[in-house]
Design a protein around this motif. Structure first.
Motif, PDB file in Angstrom:
ATOM      1  N   LYS A 276      11.882  -8.295   0.556  1.00 55.30           N
ATOM      2  CA  LYS A 276      11.120  -9.142   1.479  1.00 55.30           C
ATOM      3  C   LYS A 276       9.703  -9.384   0.990  1.00 55.30           C
ATOM      4  N   PHE A 277       9.040  -8.323   0.530  1.00 57.60           N
ATOM      5  CA  PHE A 277       7.649  -8.429   0.108  1.00 57.60           C
ATOM      6  C   PHE A 277       7.487  -8.663  -1.394  1.00 57.60           C
ATOM      7  N   LYS A 278       8.615  -8.698  -2.119  1.00 61.41           N
ATOM      8  CA  LYS A 278       8.594  -8.888  -3.578  1.00 61.41           C
ATOM      9  C   LYS A 278       7.692  -7.848  -4.261  1.00 61.41           C
ATOM     10  N   ILE A 279       7.956  -6.578  -3.903  1.00 59.84           N
ATOM     11  CA  ILE A 279       7.217  -5.446  -4.463  1.00 59.84           C
ATOM     12  C   ILE A 279       8.217  -4.393  -4.911  1.00 59.84           C
ATOM     13  N   ARG A 280       7.719  -3.372  -5.608  1.00 60.55           N
ATOM     14  CA  ARG A 280       8.541  -2.231  -6.011  1.00 60.55           C
ATOM     15  C   ARG A 280       7.794  -0.957  -5.661  1.00 60.55           C
ATOM     16  N   PHE A 281       8.519  -0.007  -5.080  1.00 64.17           N
ATOM     17  CA  PHE A 281       7.957   1.299  -4.793  1.00 64.17           C
ATOM     18  C   PHE A 281       8.356   2.266  -5.900  1.00 64.17           C
ATOM     19  N   ALA A 282       7.435   3.141  -6.283  1.00 59.35           N
ATOM     20  CA  ALA A 282       7.767   4.240  -7.188  1.00 59.35           C
ATOM     21  C   ALA A 282       8.475   5.303  -6.362  1.00 59.35           C
ATOM     22  N   SER A 283       9.345   6.065  -6.997  1.00 66.23           N
ATOM     23  CA  SER A 283      10.063   7.111  -6.256  1.00 66.23           C
ATOM     24  C   SER A 283       9.095   8.111  -5.642  1.00 66.23           C
ATOM     25  N   SER A 284       7.975   8.360  -6.306  1.00 61.29           N
ATOM     26  CA  SER A 284       6.978   9.290  -5.752  1.00 61.29           C
ATOM     27  C   SER A 284       6.345   8.722  -4.479  1.00 61.29           C
ATOM     28  N   GLU A 285       6.163   7.410  -4.420  1.00 62.39           N
ATOM     29  CA  GLU A 285       5.618   6.790  -3.205  1.00 62.39           C
ATOM     30  C   GLU A 285       6.604   6.958  -2.046  1.00 62.39           C
ATOM     31  N   ILE A 286       7.872   6.677  -2.319  1.00 64.62           N
ATOM     32  CA  ILE A 286       8.908   6.782  -1.291  1.00 64.62           C
ATOM     33  C   ILE A 286       8.976   8.210  -0.762  1.00 64.62           C
ATOM     34  N   ALA A 287       8.904   9.180  -1.653  1.00 67.00           N
ATOM     35  CA  ALA A 287       8.980  10.590  -1.261  1.00 67.00           C
ATOM     36  C   ALA A 287       7.794  11.009  -0.388  1.00 67.00           C
ATOM     37  N   ASN A 288       6.669  10.313  -0.544  1.00 65.60           N
ATOM     38  CA  ASN A 288       5.458  10.685   0.200  1.00 65.60           C
ATOM     39  C   ASN A 288       5.304   9.972   1.539  1.00 65.60           C
ATOM     40  N   PHE A 289       6.225   9.072   1.885  1.00 61.20           N
ATOM     41  CA  PHE A 289       6.146   8.409   3.189  1.00 61.20           C
ATOM     42  C   PHE A 289       6.438   9.436   4.283  1.00 61.20           C
ATOM     43  N   LYS A 290       5.442   9.700   5.121  1.00 54.60           N
ATOM     44  CA  LYS A 290       5.639  10.631   6.227  1.00 54.60           C
ATOM     45  C   LYS A 290       5.979   9.895   7.519  1.00 54.60           C
ATOM     46  N   ASN A 291       5.541   8.624   7.587  1.00 53.51           N
ATOM     47  CA  ASN A 291       5.796   7.812   8.776  1.00 53.51           C
ATOM     48  C   ASN A 291       5.646   6.334   8.411  1.00 53.51           C
ATOM     49  N   ILE A 292       5.847   5.478   9.387  1.00 53.97           N
ATOM     50  CA  ILE A 292       5.753   4.039   9.151  1.00 53.97           C
ATOM     51  C   ILE A 292       4.341   3.637   8.731  1.00 53.97           C
ATOM     52  N   GLY A 293       3.334   4.334   9.246  1.00 47.84           N
ATOM     53  CA  GLY A 293       1.956   4.048   8.848  1.00 47.84           C
ATOM     54  C   GLY A 293       1.747   4.194   7.353  1.00 47.84           C
ATOM     55  N   ASP A 294       2.337   5.231   6.759  1.00 42.97           N
ATOM     56  CA  ASP A 294       2.245   5.414   5.302  1.00 42.97           C
ATOM     57  C   ASP A 294       2.925   4.266   4.568  1.00 42.97           C
ATOM     58  N   LEU A 295       4.060   3.838   5.085  1.00 40.40           N
ATOM     59  CA  LEU A 295       4.796   2.724   4.483  1.00 40.40           C
ATOM     60  C   LEU A 295       3.962   1.449   4.553  1.00 40.40           C
ATOM     61  N   VAL A 296       3.387   1.166   5.716  1.00 44.86           N
ATOM     62  CA  VAL A 296       2.556  -0.030   5.885  1.00 44.86           C
ATOM     63  C   VAL A 296       1.372   0.012   4.921  1.00 44.86           C
ATOM     64  N   SER A 297       0.706   1.145   4.818  1.00 41.67           N
ATOM     65  CA  SER A 297      -0.449   1.286   3.920  1.00 41.67           C
ATOM     66  C   SER A 297      -0.074   1.006   2.471  1.00 41.67           C
ATOM     67  N   THR A 298       1.066   1.489   2.067  1.00 41.98           N
ATOM     68  CA  THR A 298       1.525   1.280   0.698  1.00 41.98           C
ATOM     69  C   THR A 298       1.860  -0.192   0.462  1.00 41.98           C
ATOM     70  N   VAL A 299       2.490  -0.840   1.427  1.00 41.53           N
ATOM     71  CA  VAL A 299       2.794  -2.272   1.296  1.00 41.53           C
ATOM     72  C   VAL A 299       1.478  -3.058   1.173  1.00 41.53           C
ATOM     73  N   VAL A 300       0.498  -2.733   2.000  1.00 40.15           N
ATOM     74  CA  VAL A 300      -0.801  -3.415   1.952  1.00 40.15           C
ATOM     75  C   VAL A 300      -1.414  -3.283   0.564  1.00 40.15           C
ATOM     76  N   LYS A 301      -1.417  -2.084   0.011  1.00 37.37           N
ATOM     77  CA  LYS A 301      -1.965  -1.847  -1.336  1.00 37.37           C
ATOM     78  C   LYS A 301      -1.242  -2.687  -2.376  1.00 37.37           C
ATOM     79  N   LYS A 302       0.082  -2.709  -2.304  1.00 38.64           N
ATOM     80  CA  LYS A 302       0.862  -3.426  -3.306  1.00 38.64           C
ATOM     81  C   LYS A 302       0.684  -4.945  -3.204  1.00 38.64           C
ATOM     82  N   LEU A 303       0.451  -5.430  -2.004  1.00 39.03           N
ATOM     83  CA  LEU A 303       0.228  -6.869  -1.827  1.00 39.03           C
ATOM     84  C   LEU A 303      -1.180  -7.284  -2.252  1.00 39.03           C
ATOM     85  N   GLY A 304      -2.041  -6.273  -2.406  1.00 39.76           N
ATOM     86  CA  GLY A 304      -3.393  -6.513  -2.906  1.00 39.76           C
ATOM     87  C   GLY A 304      -4.264  -7.240  -1.941  1.00 39.76           C
TER      88      GLY A 304
END
Length: 80
Positions: A52-80
């Protein structure tokens, strides 16, 4: 894209993948809060989010998601 917009898109993805229109995500939501969100579904959700967002997560990022807020923050960073 702002956090609220990303959260709205994520909610749609979760509703679609888990076939549950009643899902309401908040930054504090975790897998234990959502019925049907197991390890297999987690992979499907990650793939759908990446597409959907045309991004890629590193496995370490996925492992560190503790909640949806962490996921949203990571998407924001990747979208720049």
């Amino acid at each position: 894209m702002e956090n609220a917009q990303i959260l709205e898109v994520l909610t749609g993805i979760f509703r679609d993948k888990l076939d549950n229109e009643k899902i309401i995500l908040t930054p504090e939501t975790t897998a234990k809060d959502v019925k049907g969100w197991d390890s297999l579904t987690h992979i499907q959700l990650v793939v759908a989010i990446e597409k959907k967002f045309k991004i890629r997560f590193a496995s370490s990022e996925i492992a560190n998601f503790k909640n949806i807020g962490d996921l949203v923050s990571t998407v924001v960073k990747k979208l720049g």
